[in-house]
Scaffold this motif. Structure first.
Motif, PDB file in Angstrom:
ATOM      1  N   LEU A   1       6.070   1.929   5.552  1.00 12.46           N
ATOM      2  CA  LEU A   1       5.042   2.716   4.842  1.00 12.46           C
ATOM      3  C   LEU A   1       4.217   3.407   5.538  1.00 12.46           C
ATOM      4  O   LEU A   1       4.392   3.320   6.765  1.00 12.46           O
ATOM      5  N   PRO A   2       4.134   4.282   5.017  1.00 18.02           N
ATOM      6  CA  PRO A   2       2.792   4.961   5.919  1.00 18.02           C
ATOM      7  C   PRO A   2       1.549   4.561   6.319  1.00 18.02           C
ATOM      8  O   PRO A   2       1.012   4.211   8.094  1.00 18.02           O
ATOM      9  N   GLU A   3       1.184   3.505   5.679  1.00 19.51           N
ATOM     10  CA  GLU A   3       0.019   2.705   5.936  1.00 19.51           C
ATOM     11  C   GLU A   3       0.012   1.900   7.646  1.00 19.51           C
ATOM     12  O   GLU A   3       0.021   1.793   8.192  1.00 19.51           O
ATOM     13  N   LYS A   4       1.064   0.555   6.770  1.00 21.88           N
ATOM     14  CA  LYS A   4       1.715  -0.255   7.354  1.00 21.88           C
ATOM     15  C   LYS A   4       2.154  -0.198   8.850  1.00 21.88           C
ATOM     16  O   LYS A   4       2.170  -0.097  10.212  1.00 21.88           O
ATOM     17  N   HIS A   5       3.042   1.375   8.900  1.00 16.84           N
ATOM     18  CA  HIS A   5       3.487   1.694  10.336  1.00 16.84           C
ATOM     19  C   HIS A   5       2.908   2.821  10.554  1.00 16.84           C
ATOM     20  O   HIS A   5       3.640   2.727  12.216  1.00 16.84           O
TER      21      HIS A   5
ATOM     22  N   ILE B   1      -1.045   6.096   8.191  1.00 20.59           N
ATOM     23  CA  ILE B   1      -1.601   6.860   7.823  1.00 20.59           C
ATOM     24  C   ILE B   1      -2.306   5.856   6.478  1.00 20.59           C
ATOM     25  O   ILE B   1      -1.504   5.238   6.179  1.00 20.59           O
ATOM     26  N   THR B   2      -3.028   6.754   6.114  1.00 19.40           N
ATOM     27  CA  THR B   2      -4.068   6.133   4.484  1.00 19.40           C
ATOM     28  C   THR B   2      -3.070   5.997   3.318  1.00 19.40           C
ATOM     29  O   THR B   2      -2.968   7.338   3.381  1.00 19.40           O
ATOM     30  N   SER B   3      -3.073   5.309   2.661  1.00 22.15           N
ATOM     31  CA  SER B   3      -2.262   5.759   1.228  1.00 22.15           C
ATOM     32  C   SER B   3      -3.098   6.994   0.389  1.00 22.15           C
ATOM     33  O   SER B   3      -2.501   7.766  -0.248  1.00 22.15           O
ATOM     34  N   ARG B   4      -4.473   6.534   0.883  1.00 22.69           N
ATOM     35  CA  ARG B   4      -4.871   7.592   0.241  1.00 22.69           C
ATOM     36  C   ARG B   4      -5.221   8.880   0.743  1.00 22.69           C
ATOM     37  O   ARG B   4      -4.874   9.996  -0.033  1.00 22.69           O
ATOM     38  N   GLN B   5      -4.906   9.132   2.012  1.00 22.38           N
ATOM     39  CA  GLN B   5      -3.846  10.411   2.264  1.00 22.38           C
ATOM     40  C   GLN B   5      -2.628  11.064   1.704  1.00 22.38           C
ATOM     41  O   GLN B   5      -2.294  12.362   1.873  1.00 22.38           O
TER      42      GLN B   5
ATOM     43  N   SER C   1       0.084  14.649  -4.424  1.00 21.91           N
ATOM     44  CA  SER C   1      -0.597  15.701  -5.766  1.00 21.91           C
ATOM     45  C   SER C   1      -0.328  17.075  -5.389  1.00 21.91           C
ATOM     46  O   SER C   1      -0.420  17.896  -6.206  1.00 21.91           O
ATOM     47  N   ARG C   2       0.030  17.270  -3.770  1.00 18.74           N
ATOM     48  CA  ARG C   2      -0.301  18.824  -3.507  1.00 18.74           C
ATOM     49  C   ARG C   2       1.445  19.064  -3.253  1.00 18.74           C
ATOM     50  O   ARG C   2       0.756  19.715  -2.858  1.00 18.74           O
ATOM     51  N   ASN C   3       1.866  18.827  -4.004  1.00 20.55           N
ATOM     52  CA  ASN C   3       3.715  18.759  -3.773  1.00 20.55           C
ATOM     53  C   ASN C   3       3.701  18.811  -1.678  1.00 20.55           C
ATOM     54  O   ASN C   3       4.583  19.990  -1.618  1.00 20.55           O
ATOM     55  N   ILE C   4       3.193  18.024  -0.970  1.00 23.25           N
ATOM     56  CA  ILE C   4       3.541  18.083   0.101  1.00 23.25           C
ATOM     57  C   ILE C   4       4.427  17.341   0.724  1.00 23.25           C
ATOM     58  O   ILE C   4       5.265  17.787   1.929  1.00 23.25           O
TER      59      ILE C   4
ATOM     60  N   ILE D   1       3.508  16.528   9.361  1.00 24.88           N
ATOM     61  CA  ILE D   1       2.761  17.103   8.865  1.00 24.88           C
ATOM     62  C   ILE D   1       1.421  16.142   8.947  1.00 24.88           C
ATOM     63  O   ILE D   1      -0.075  16.982   8.935  1.00 24.88           O
ATOM     64  N   ASN D   2       0.785  15.347   9.011  1.00 23.67           N
ATOM     65  CA  ASN D   2       0.270  14.553   9.578  1.00 23.67           C
ATOM     66  C   ASN D   2      -0.699  15.003  10.832  1.00 23.67           C
ATOM     67  O   ASN D   2      -1.921  15.562  11.158  1.00 23.67           O
TER      68      ASN D   2
END
Length: 286
Positions: free
Chosen positions: A21-25, A28-32, A38-41, A64-65
């Motif tokens: 998971l992005p935030e847990k592991h 990187i925040t869920s918001r990001q 939403s931008r299809n990235i 990407i980050n």
């Protein structure tokens, strides 16, 4: 079954489980992540799902980050992600890989028959292999196979071009013919994969299929015996190489880096010595 076929099976095990998971592991925040979705990235993320990833997807989100943190805008990130994930799918890159493998005389008949069947089964090719095979996942796989390639992702922000550089020290010199005079961004896979493999080593209480027998033995010492100090001596080509793993919160990442940067041939001899004060020494004769 040939050595190459065994490596392909190991790679299949490597990418089969989605638990990251992005935030847990990844921190990187869920918001990001939701913004990137939403931008299809992140084309491999389904918008309605929580966002579990396998290791190769997690590697891409880390890249990407990195690019986002130095100011690459969302339009360029979307275009780059399409080049990485969508374009090879549409161009049937996986089909070309299978056809190339079928030309290999070393393939066993069992594997040859399987590849032939897959190529004639459009649904399986379209829903599985064309989604999982592309130059990026090839580069990812190369870091774990027996040759242990050192890979870097190279991106030219002005033109949007990219490539993967394998085992080359003079990256800029080698790429001059492709991107002469252009500004290049180079992101090494190693520190990112060290983080991801470290998570794997820490979470799994069973052997990891894509690690060798010797690597799994060393991993068991760290996982089950929990030494305060783990000293690894690698004796290869007559020269000893000593690695000391000490930092509590970094032990699994340090071990992951050792696995990713050292090729331990099949048949390597391993001795494990328990020392005082909860310390262990592992000696590998390659």
């Amino acid at each position: 079954m040939t050595k190459k076929e065994r490596e392909l099976i190991k790679f299949g095990a490597l990418i089969s489980e989605k638990y990251l998971l992005p935030e847990k592991h990844l921190g990187i925040t869920s918001r990001q992540v939701n913004y990137w979705k939403s931008r299809n990235i992140l084309p491999f993320f389904k918008k309605e799902k929580k966002g579990f990833m396998d290791m190769q997807e997690a590697l891409w989100i880390l890249i990407i980050n990195e690019l986002s943190s130095i100011g690459i805008d969302t339009t360029k990130l979307k275009s780059l992600s399409e080049d990485i994930w969508i374009k090879p799918f549409e161009e049937k890159y996986a089909d070309a890989v299978f056809k190339r493998e079928l030309k290999e005389k070393k393939l066993s008949q069992e594997v040859r028959d399987a590849l032939e069947n897959y190529l004639h089964f459009e649904y399986i090719m379209d829903t599985i292999f064309r989604r999982e095979l592309n130059p990026f996942t090839d580069a990812f796989k190369a870091c774990f196979t027996s040759n242990k390639s050192i890979v870097s992702f190279v991106y030219c922000p002005r033109t949007g071009d990219h490539t993967f550089n394998y085992n080359t020290i003079g990256v800029i010199t080698d790429l001059n013919n492709l991107y002469y005079g252009e500004t290049l961004i180079v992101i090494p896979f190693l520190p990112l994969l060290t983080k991801l493999l470290g998570i794997e080593i820490e979470r799994s209480n069973s052997d990891l299929e894509y690690l060798s027998t010797v690597e799994n033995q060393i991993r068991r010492v760290l996982f089950f015996d929990k030494p305060k100090l783990l000293e690894i001596e690698l004796q290869q080509n007559g020269l000893p190489k000593i690695i000391k793993i000490t930092e509590e919160h970094k032990k699994t990442e340090e071990l992951a880096k050792f696995f990713l940067t050292n090729n331990l041939p099949a048949g390597s001899r391993l001795t494990i010595e328990k020392r005082s004060q909860g310390n262990y020494k592992v000696t590998i004769k390659a």
